[in-house]
Design a protein around this motif. Structure first.
Motif, mmCIF file in Angstrom:
data_model
loop_
_atom_site.group_PDB
_atom_site.id
_atom_site.type_symbol
_atom_site.label_atom_id
_atom_site.label_comp_id
_atom_site.label_asym_id
_atom_site.label_seq_id
_atom_site.Cartn_x
_atom_site.Cartn_y
_atom_site.Cartn_z
ATOM 1 N N SER A 36 0.878 -1.169 0.000
ATOM 2 C CA SER A 36 0.000 0.000 0.000
ATOM 3 C C SER A 36 0.914 1.217 0.000
ATOM 4 O O SER A 36 2.143 1.091 0.130
ATOM 5 N N THR A 37 0.336 2.400 -0.124
ATOM 6 C CA THR A 37 1.161 3.608 -0.050
ATOM 7 C C THR A 37 1.882 3.696 1.289
ATOM 8 O O THR A 37 3.071 4.036 1.351
ATOM 9 N N ALA A 38 1.165 3.360 2.369
ATOM 10 C CA ALA A 38 1.802 3.387 3.690
ATOM 11 C C ALA A 38 2.951 2.383 3.764
ATOM 12 O O ALA A 38 4.006 2.675 4.346
ATOM 13 N N ASP A 39 2.770 1.205 3.162
ATOM 14 C CA ASP A 39 3.836 0.198 3.144
ATOM 15 C C ASP A 39 5.048 0.702 2.354
ATOM 16 O O ASP A 39 6.200 0.528 2.766
ATOM 17 N N ILE A 40 4.782 1.290 1.206
ATOM 18 C CA ILE A 40 5.870 1.815 0.378
ATOM 19 C C ILE A 40 6.673 2.852 1.154
ATOM 20 O O ILE A 40 7.909 2.866 1.114
ATOM 21 N N GLN A 41 5.980 3.717 1.876
ATOM 22 C CA GLN A 41 6.668 4.726 2.668
ATOM 23 C C GLN A 41 7.570 4.090 3.725
ATOM 24 O O GLN A 41 8.678 4.578 3.979
ATOM 25 N N LEU A 42 7.118 2.990 4.310
ATOM 26 C CA LEU A 42 7.948 2.289 5.294
ATOM 27 C C LEU A 42 9.167 1.644 4.633
ATOM 28 O O LEU A 42 10.262 1.646 5.196
ATOM 29 N N MET A 43 8.975 1.101 3.431
ATOM 30 C CA MET A 43 10.074 0.422 2.756
ATOM 31 C C MET A 43 11.161 1.378 2.302
ATOM 32 O O MET A 43 12.350 1.000 2.269
ATOM 33 N N ILE A 44 10.792 2.620 1.936
ATOM 34 C CA ILE A 44 11.800 3.541 1.405
ATOM 35 C C ILE A 44 12.438 4.417 2.483
ATOM 36 O O ILE A 44 13.289 5.267 2.169
ATOM 37 N N GLU A 45 12.054 4.217 3.725
ATOM 38 C CA GLU A 45 12.722 4.934 4.805
ATOM 39 C C GLU A 45 14.219 4.607 4.815
ATOM 40 O O GLU A 45 14.623 3.508 4.433
ATOM 41 N N PRO A 46 15.057 5.523 5.270
ATOM 42 C CA PRO A 46 16.496 5.224 5.361
ATOM 43 C C PRO A 46 16.756 3.985 6.215
ATOM 44 O O PRO A 46 16.172 3.831 7.286
ATOM 45 N N ASP A 47 17.571 3.087 5.678
ATOM 46 C CA ASP A 47 17.967 1.867 6.396
ATOM 47 C C ASP A 47 16.771 0.984 6.773
ATOM 48 O O ASP A 47 16.829 0.248 7.764
ATOM 49 N N SER A 48 15.700 1.038 5.991
ATOM 50 C CA SER A 48 14.529 0.222 6.310
ATOM 51 C C SER A 48 14.866 -1.268 6.276
ATOM 52 O O SER A 48 15.563 -1.750 5.370
ATOM 53 N N ALA A 49 14.333 -2.004 7.255
ATOM 54 C CA ALA A 49 14.524 -3.450 7.309
ATOM 55 C C ALA A 49 13.624 -4.186 6.327
ATOM 56 O O ALA A 49 13.860 -5.356 6.024
ATOM 57 N N TRP A 50 12.563 -3.533 5.851
ATOM 58 C CA TRP A 50 11.608 -4.173 4.940
ATOM 59 C C TRP A 50 12.144 -4.030 3.524
ATOM 60 O O TRP A 50 12.057 -2.982 2.914
ATOM 61 N N VAL A 51 12.715 -5.105 2.982
ATOM 62 C CA VAL A 51 13.468 -5.002 1.735
ATOM 63 C C VAL A 51 12.758 -5.578 0.517
ATOM 64 O O VAL A 51 13.183 -5.326 -0.615
ATOM 65 N N ALA A 52 11.680 -6.340 0.714
ATOM 66 C CA ALA A 52 10.968 -6.893 -0.445
ATOM 67 C C ALA A 52 9.550 -7.276 -0.046
ATOM 68 O O ALA A 52 9.293 -7.681 1.096
ATOM 69 N N THR A 53 8.647 -7.133 -1.006
ATOM 70 C CA THR A 53 7.276 -7.602 -0.820
ATOM 71 C C THR A 53 6.756 -8.070 -2.164
ATOM 72 O O THR A 53 7.305 -7.726 -3.215
ATOM 73 N N ALA A 54 5.700 -8.857 -2.143
ATOM 74 C CA ALA A 54 5.041 -9.296 -3.373
ATOM 75 C C ALA A 54 3.560 -9.017 -3.214
ATOM 76 O O ALA A 54 2.992 -9.254 -2.148
ATOM 77 N N ALA A 55 2.942 -8.517 -4.280
ATOM 78 C CA ALA A 55 1.565 -8.067 -4.096
ATOM 79 C C ALA A 55 0.825 -7.949 -5.405
ATOM 80 O O ALA A 55 1.415 -7.847 -6.480
ATOM 81 N N THR A 56 -0.486 -7.963 -5.286
ATOM 82 C CA THR A 56 -1.365 -7.456 -6.321
ATOM 83 C C THR A 56 -1.934 -6.149 -5.785
ATOM 84 O O THR A 56 -1.829 -5.855 -4.591
ATOM 85 N N ASN A 57 -2.545 -5.369 -6.655
ATOM 86 C CA ASN A 57 -3.157 -4.116 -6.242
ATOM 87 C C ASN A 57 -4.479 -4.423 -5.558
ATOM 88 O O ASN A 57 -5.406 -4.957 -6.171
ATOM 89 N N ALA A 58 -4.587 -4.080 -4.277
ATOM 90 C CA ALA A 58 -5.796 -4.406 -3.513
ATOM 91 C C ALA A 58 -7.030 -3.763 -4.128
ATOM 92 O O ALA A 58 -8.122 -4.348 -4.104
ATOM 93 N N ALA A 59 -6.896 -2.566 -4.683
ATOM 94 C CA ALA A 59 -8.034 -1.911 -5.325
ATOM 95 C C ALA A 59 -8.489 -2.705 -6.545
ATOM 96 O O ALA A 59 -9.696 -2.842 -6.805
ATOM 97 N N VAL A 60 -7.539 -3.259 -7.290
ATOM 98 C CA VAL A 60 -7.879 -4.076 -8.450
ATOM 99 C C VAL A 60 -8.574 -5.367 -8.008
ATOM 100 O O VAL A 60 -9.516 -5.833 -8.651
ATOM 101 N N VAL A 61 -8.128 -5.933 -6.884
ATOM 102 C CA VAL A 61 -8.808 -7.112 -6.337
ATOM 103 C C VAL A 61 -10.273 -6.781 -6.040
ATOM 104 O O VAL A 61 -11.176 -7.568 -6.326
ATOM 105 N N GLY A 62 -10.507 -5.598 -5.473
ATOM 106 C CA GLY A 62 -11.872 -5.178 -5.206
ATOM 107 C C GLY A 62 -12.692 -5.050 -6.474
ATOM 108 O O GLY A 62 -13.851 -5.494 -6.539
ATOM 109 N N GLU A 63 -12.111 -4.442 -7.511
ATOM 110 C CA GLU A 63 -12.810 -4.310 -8.787
ATOM 111 C C GLU A 63 -13.159 -5.681 -9.371
ATOM 112 O O GLU A 63 -14.283 -5.907 -9.833
ATOM 113 N N VAL A 64 -12.193 -6.586 -9.362
ATOM 114 C CA VAL A 64 -12.415 -7.929 -9.920
ATOM 115 C C VAL A 64 -13.498 -8.670 -9.147
ATOM 116 O O VAL A 64 -14.327 -9.379 -9.732
#
Length: 347
Positions: A255-283
């Motif tokens: 999510s946008t909040a997750d992305i913000q956490l991942m790009i923080e300096p020295d963030s420990a969260w280095v990889a994720t895999a996902a589909t777009n949750a909004a697209v899941v809702g549409e489908v």
């Protein structure tokens, strides 16, 4: 237009409910009943909070608006009885279709069958109701877990010591954790601990657990988090302990909040895999609409995930889901469960 929906005292107490309403006109060029009147669809989620759910519901509303359906959206807030009651309530309201988002199969199978017996179409996302009449909307959980764990092995090599944040009994978490167990055997990994909780304060609760686990197991270098709310909690703990250089998080969902956490300096969260949750809702809305129109969306509706690394985000200057969609086209839309008569959702 979204408005609050007042629930009578005898109805569900702990769930939340709101609905959208549309005009009385049918959808031009659509099959029955969409051509004659607005169709009524209920979306019932087990969870009650989190960025993923918020994005999912945004997609649900976008597609519902495009189709001109009456939409009722409710959350059980992690309570099994509440989710059952919300399904019962939708049945009693006489909706045309129900989307069940997550939950416990053993809690929902009989009430979902009751809906079908009443002529109500049901689709399920990330909960296997083991019913051939209920299409399953799926993210390919195995692929999601494999993408990030392949990256973990690429980064750390075979034989690393890790732990997983996991709660059994939820279909997507079970499927993702099963891949982690396969990787343990295949790559000679050492699983030192498994912990987790599903409640209304997941990140804070998981953070407390993670701090205790890392203090007791200082050799853990990788934490697998098969849900982004788990990843938030693990990251919070790692930050508080000052271990971002030693412990890395490999997660699922974004999510946008997750992305913000991942790009923080020295963030420990280095990889994720996902589909777009909004697209899941549409489908999900398109799938139940096809079923209501007598046009089967197929037994399984699969959305393919994308690997997103911290390096990808930083190198491409991505800070939001919108920017991710622009630079990773797979995040923008899905052709799953489509038909010529279904209008595209407007972003």
């Amino acid at each position: 237009m979204i408005k609050l929906f007042k629930i009578i005292a005898s109805a569900v107490v702990t769930g939340s409910l709101f609905m959208t309403t549309v005009s009385a006109a049918g959808l031009s060029g659509a099959p029955a009943p969409f051509d004659k009147r607005p169709v009524n669809i209920a979306v019932i989620s087990f969870l009650g909070s989190g960025d993923w759910l918020q994005a999912f519901e945004t997609g649900v509303k976008r597609q519902a608006d495009a189709l001109g359906v009456n939409l009722t959206v409710s959350q059980a807030r992690n309570d099994n009885d509440t989710q059952r009651n919300l399904v019962e309530q939708a049945i009693n309201l006489g909706v045309d279709g129900i989307i069940i988002n997550n939950g416990r199969p053993e809690v929902l199978k009989d009430v979902a069958q009751k809906a079908l017996d009443k002529g109500i179409k049901v689709v399920a996302y990330d909960v296997n109701l083991d019913n051939p009449q209920i299409p399953q909307i799926e993210q390919s959980d195995k692929d999601m877990a494999k993408l990030v764990l392949d990256q973990a092995v690429k980064d750390k090599g075979d034989g690393f010591t890790g732990g997983a944040v996991y709660v059994a009994g939820f279909a997507p978490l079970d499927r993702r954790y099963a891949v982690w167990k396969d990787f343990i055997a295949k790559h000679n990994l050492k699983e030192k601990a498994v912990w987790g909780v599903v409640n209304d304060t997941v990140p804070a609760s998981v953070a407390d657990q993670t701090k205790a686990v890392l203090r007791a197991n200082p050799d853990i270098s990788v934490i697998f988090t098969p849900w982004d709310e788990f990843a938030k909690g693990a990251k919070l703990a790692i930050d508080e302990l000052g271990l971002s250089g030693q412990v890395k998080i490999y997660g699922v969902d974004t999510s946008t909040a997750d992305i913000q956490l991942m790009i923080e300096p020295d963030s420990a969260w280095v990889a994720t895999a996902a589909t777009n949750a909004a697209v899941v809702g549409e489908v999900s809305v398109r799938a139940v609409s096809l079923a209501i129109a007598g046009q089967s969306p197929s037994r399984s509706v699969l959305l393919q995930p994308t690997l997103i690394t911290r390096d990808d985000l930083i190198n491409n200057k991505i800070g939001t889901i919108e920017e991710l969609q622009q630079k990773f086209p797979a995040f923008l839309k899905s052709d799953a469960a489509t038909a010529a008569w279904i209008p595209a959702a407007k972003n």
